[in-house]
Design a protein around this motif. Structure first.
Motif: not given
Length: 86
Positions: A16-42
């Motif tokens: 059986r096959r499972l296919r999942l389509h993930v839009p990048v922009v909404p995921v980035l918006l939801v994860l933006s607080p973690l992205l800010a911490l990752a940039v600061a750590g970088g």
């Protein structure tokens, strides 16, 4: 061009096959607080290892811009994984 859609496909051992389509922009918006911490750590890591933060940011941007059109296919036994970036 920034990637807009990531498609993850998986073929299970039973065929059986499972296919999942993930839009990048909404995921980035939801994860933006973690992205800010990752940039600061970088930035801190760049300063510790004496690497130019601007150069590291430029390299990360170049890698991000090169992703559209990339696809990864991994197959082991009867299980397969496909990752496609558009």
């Amino acid at each position: 061009m920034m990637p807009w859609l990531v498609t993850v496909g998986r073929r299970r051992a039973d065929g059986r096959r499972l296919r999942l389509h993930v839009p990048v922009v909404p995921v980035l918006l939801v994860l933006s607080p973690l992205l800010a911490l990752a940039v600061a750590g970088g930035v801190v890591a760049c300063l510790v290892f004496r690497v130019s933060p601007l150069g590291a940011l430029r390299a990360a941007g170049g890698l991000l811009w090169a992703l559209p059109g990339t696809s990864f296919e991994i197959e082991q036994g009867r299980t397969a994984l496909l990752l496609s970036v558009r």
